[in-house]
Design a protein around this motif. Structure first.
Motif, PDB file in Angstrom:
ATOM      1  N   THR A  40     100.677 -50.293  12.566  1.00 50.80           N
ATOM      2  CA  THR A  40     100.632 -50.884  13.902  1.00 50.80           C
ATOM      3  C   THR A  40     101.260 -49.976  14.947  1.00 50.80           C
ATOM      4  N   ARG A  41     102.193 -49.134  14.561  1.00 55.69           N
ATOM      5  CA  ARG A  41     102.885 -48.271  15.525  1.00 55.69           C
ATOM      6  C   ARG A  41     102.292 -46.873  15.633  1.00 55.69           C
ATOM      7  N   THR A  42     101.588 -46.435  14.584  1.00 51.67           N
ATOM      8  CA  THR A  42     101.088 -45.054  14.580  1.00 51.67           C
ATOM      9  C   THR A  42      99.593 -44.943  14.308  1.00 51.67           C
ATOM     10  N   GLY A  43      99.007 -45.907  13.612  1.00 52.09           N
ATOM     11  CA  GLY A  43      97.615 -45.801  13.186  1.00 52.09           C
ATOM     12  C   GLY A  43      97.432 -45.014  11.901  1.00 52.09           C
ATOM     13  N   ILE A  44      98.532 -44.640  11.258  1.00 49.23           N
ATOM     14  CA  ILE A  44      98.482 -43.817  10.045  1.00 49.23           C
ATOM     15  C   ILE A  44      98.568 -44.710   8.805  1.00 49.23           C
ATOM     16  N   SER A  45      97.696 -44.446   7.813  1.00 44.84           N
ATOM     17  CA  SER A  45      97.743 -45.156   6.541  1.00 44.84           C
ATOM     18  C   SER A  45      98.190 -44.253   5.389  1.00 44.84           C
ATOM     19  N   LYS A  46      97.861 -42.966   5.497  1.00 49.73           N
ATOM     20  CA  LYS A  46      98.205 -42.028   4.438  1.00 49.73           C
ATOM     21  C   LYS A  46      98.311 -40.633   5.017  1.00 49.73           C
ATOM     22  N   ARG A  47      98.821 -39.732   4.212  1.00 48.03           N
ATOM     23  CA  ARG A  47      98.889 -38.318   4.597  1.00 48.03           C
ATOM     24  C   ARG A  47      98.760 -37.479   3.334  1.00 48.03           C
ATOM     25  N   GLU A 225     110.387 -40.221  24.127  1.00 44.53           N
ATOM     26  CA  GLU A 225     110.165 -39.194  25.147  1.00 44.53           C
ATOM     27  C   GLU A 225     108.860 -38.439  24.910  1.00 44.53           C
ATOM     28  N   VAL A 226     108.566 -38.147  23.651  1.00 46.05           N
ATOM     29  CA  VAL A 226     107.320 -37.434  23.336  1.00 46.05           C
ATOM     30  C   VAL A 226     106.115 -38.301  23.686  1.00 46.05           C
ATOM     31  N   TYR A 227     106.202 -39.594  23.421  1.00 48.43           N
ATOM     32  CA  TYR A 227     105.109 -40.511  23.761  1.00 48.43           C
ATOM     33  C   TYR A 227     104.885 -40.534  25.271  1.00 48.43           C
ATOM     34  N   ARG A 228     105.961 -40.684  26.021  1.00 48.37           N
ATOM     35  CA  ARG A 228     105.850 -40.725  27.488  1.00 48.37           C
ATOM     36  C   ARG A 228     105.271 -39.423  28.024  1.00 48.37           C
ATOM     37  N   PHE A 229     105.725 -38.315  27.478  1.00 41.59           N
ATOM     38  CA  PHE A 229     105.225 -36.999  27.887  1.00 41.59           C
ATOM     39  C   PHE A 229     103.725 -36.881  27.626  1.00 41.59           C
ATOM     40  N   ALA A 230     103.289 -37.268  26.439  1.00 40.31           N
ATOM     41  CA  ALA A 230     101.880 -37.102  26.069  1.00 40.31           C
ATOM     42  C   ALA A 230     100.965 -37.977  26.912  1.00 40.31           C
ATOM     43  N   VAL A 231     101.347 -39.223  27.100  1.00 38.73           N
ATOM     44  CA  VAL A 231     100.489 -40.150  27.849  1.00 38.73           C
ATOM     45  C   VAL A 231     100.378 -39.728  29.317  1.00 38.73           C
ATOM     46  N   ALA A 232     101.424 -39.098  29.844  1.00 33.20           N
ATOM     47  CA  ALA A 232     101.391 -38.648  31.243  1.00 33.20           C
ATOM     48  C   ALA A 232     100.662 -37.321  31.405  1.00 33.20           C
ATOM     49  N   LYS A 233     100.925 -36.376  30.518  1.00 33.42           N
ATOM     50  CA  LYS A 233     100.462 -35.002  30.728  1.00 33.42           C
ATOM     51  C   LYS A 233      99.067 -34.711  30.173  1.00 33.42           C
ATOM     52  N   VAL A 234      98.686 -35.356  29.086  1.00 32.68           N
ATOM     53  CA  VAL A 234      97.412 -35.016  28.459  1.00 32.68           C
ATOM     54  C   VAL A 234      96.212 -35.382  29.332  1.00 32.68           C
ATOM     55  N   ALA A 260      98.377 -37.258  16.806  1.00 33.83           N
ATOM     56  CA  ALA A 260      99.802 -37.548  16.691  1.00 33.83           C
ATOM     57  C   ALA A 260     100.072 -39.033  16.490  1.00 33.83           C
ATOM     58  N   ASN A 261      99.361 -39.859  17.238  1.00 34.23           N
ATOM     59  CA  ASN A 261      99.626 -41.296  17.232  1.00 34.23           C
ATOM     60  C   ASN A 261      98.396 -41.995  17.820  1.00 34.23           C
ATOM     61  N   GLN A 262      97.903 -43.030  17.157  1.00 34.37           N
ATOM     62  CA  GLN A 262      96.704 -43.711  17.630  1.00 34.37           C
ATOM     63  C   GLN A 262      96.910 -44.324  19.010  1.00 34.37           C
ATOM     64  N   ARG A 263      98.113 -44.774  19.282  1.00 37.48           N
ATOM     65  CA  ARG A 263      98.382 -45.384  20.591  1.00 37.48           C
ATOM     66  C   ARG A 263      98.301 -44.340  21.705  1.00 37.48           C
ATOM     67  N   ILE A 264      98.729 -43.112  21.420  1.00 36.13           N
ATOM     68  CA  ILE A 264      98.595 -42.034  22.404  1.00 36.13           C
ATOM     69  C   ILE A 264      97.120 -41.750  22.648  1.00 36.13           C
ATOM     70  N   ILE A 265      96.340 -41.636  21.573  1.00 34.79           N
ATOM     71  CA  ILE A 265      94.914 -41.342  21.702  1.00 34.79           C
ATOM     72  C   ILE A 265      94.221 -42.412  22.540  1.00 34.79           C
ATOM     73  N   GLU A 266      94.518 -43.671  22.261  1.00 33.59           N
ATOM     74  CA  GLU A 266      93.880 -44.766  22.993  1.00 33.59           C
ATOM     75  C   GLU A 266      94.323 -44.795  24.455  1.00 33.59           C
ATOM     76  N   ALA A 267      95.603 -44.512  24.697  1.00 35.66           N
ATOM     77  CA  ALA A 267      96.108 -44.522  26.075  1.00 35.66           C
ATOM     78  C   ALA A 267      95.473 -43.408  26.901  1.00 35.66           C
ATOM     79  N   ALA A 281      88.866 -39.634  15.830  1.00 40.53           N
ATOM     80  CA  ALA A 281      90.227 -39.746  15.310  1.00 40.53           C
ATOM     81  C   ALA A 281      90.184 -39.876  13.800  1.00 40.53           C
ATOM     82  N   ASN A 282      91.104 -39.193  13.122  1.00 44.76           N
ATOM     83  CA  ASN A 282      91.180 -39.292  11.661  1.00 44.76           C
ATOM     84  C   ASN A 282      92.617 -39.333  11.163  1.00 44.76           C
ATOM     85  N   LEU A 283      93.565 -39.644  12.054  1.00 43.06           N
ATOM     86  CA  LEU A 283      94.963 -39.636  11.618  1.00 43.06           C
ATOM     87  C   LEU A 283      95.263 -40.773  10.654  1.00 43.06           C
TER      88      LEU A 283
END
Length: 333
Positions: A40-47, A225-234, A260-267, A281-283
């Motif tokens: 729910t927080r990352t969108g990741i199931s495995k690595r 901070e990384v989340y805020r940076f990505a959603v603003a700058k990308v 990095a994070n499904q929520r970043i991709i969607e935002a 997306a394949n994370l």
């Protein structure tokens, strides 16, 4: 083969990921977490995690070999290899080892370090060599093995990262340029938000002469901070790259962001008003593979027949440095 060309085309891609798989359930046996909490927080199931006998050079060479084969070339045709990585097997660099494994005897090879932005930065670097006519055929590899540097007791970071490699073959073309636009940025003021830093202890060599000796420490990250940076700058950097390409978001066939994070991709997609069906997306399967994430996602989409020759792709990498960049390119000859 040397010669002054107008631009470049991306004519082949490949990827390689380890066979070992760490699921969210597996991680819940290591740290206090759960499958639901991670998904729910990352969108990741495995690595996918490299075993002790698999090197970064091995994965890089496998990905590059697949890309060269798709391009209809042989390793002997390659002029330059750029390896974007932050986790080289050797601190002096691993690109030359990849050259040896490929038997690309005519290629010069070097590493480029820009963390999760590495593939985009390396692709842009390759374009400059091709546009000037210095090199004609360039392999760009994004590869990382962050499992080596994760603190597996830190539940905030160990859930995120996986290992892998992806590669593309770029070739000079005479009459047009398929790297349509790009933009790159760095902000060292935010350097402390994401680190894999050196720590040393004082060592006295003689009276009045003290040096530092030590090693690198596990990854530390300020996730908020990384989340805020990505959603603003990308979204901003993609729009700037599109402007340089004289395109709009309506012209984009596919959006491939650093995974990095499904929520970043969607935002980011939402801010750019790019519909979900255009987002690759394949994370869920691989987690955050750093410099490898964009080329792995590209390779899978091409081999699945999703991305077709002539499609326009907007890609963006972002991460430690902090660094971020975007490249708009057309797939195929």
């Amino acid at each position: 083969m040397k010669g002054l060309g107008a631009g470049m085309a991306i004519i082949g891609c490949g990827s390689a990921t380890p066979s070992q798989v760490m699921t969210n359930k597996d991680l819940s046996q290591l740290v206090d977490t759960s499958d639901e909490w991670i998904r729910t927080r990352t969108g990741i199931s495995k690595r996918h995690l490299a075993s002790e006998d698999v090197s970064l050079s091995d994965l890089s060479a496998q990905a590059a070999a697949a890309a060269i084969k798709m391009a209809g070339l042989t390793p002997a045709d390659i002029d330059l290899i750029i390896l974007a990585t932050s986790t080289a097997d050797d601190l002096f660099g691993s690109a030359a080892k990849v050259q040896e494994l490929l038997e690309a005897s005519q290629a010069v090879a070097f590493d480029l370090t820009a963390a999760c932005s590495g593939f985009v930065f390396a692709l842009v670097t390759a374009a400059q060599f091709i546009r000037t006519g210095t090199y004609q055929r360039v392999v760009v590899i994004g590869a990382d093995m962050l499992s080596r540097w994760v603190d597996w007791s830190d539940r905030s970071s160990c859930i995120l990262f996986g290992d892998g490699a992806g590669a593309v073959v770029c070739q000079g073309i005479a009459d047009h340029d398929h790297l349509l636009g790009f933009e790159m940025h760095s902000d060292g003021k935010q350097h402390d938000s994401l680190n894999l830093s050196y720590q040393g202890k004082a060592k006295t060599l003689k009276e009045g002469m003290v040096i530092s000796q030590g090693s690198y420490q596990p990854i530390t990250m300020n996730g908020r901070e990384v989340y805020r940076f990505a959603v603003a700058k990308v979204p901003e950097v993609i729009e700037k790259a599109l402007f340089r390409a004289d395109l709009t978001t309506d012209d984009i066939d596919w959006l491939i962001l650093h995974q990095a994070n499904q929520r970043i991709i969607e935002a980011v997609a939402s801010r750019l008003k790019i519909p979900a069906e255009k987002v690759i997306a394949n994370l869920d399967e691989y987690g955050n593979t750093s410099a490898a994430s964009i080329p792995i996602a590209l390779d899978e989409a091409v081999r699945e027949g999703k991305i077709q020759p002539g499609d326009i792709i907007a890609s963006s990498g972002f991460g430690a440095g902090l660094t971020w960049g975007a490249a708009i390119f057309r797939w195929g000859n």
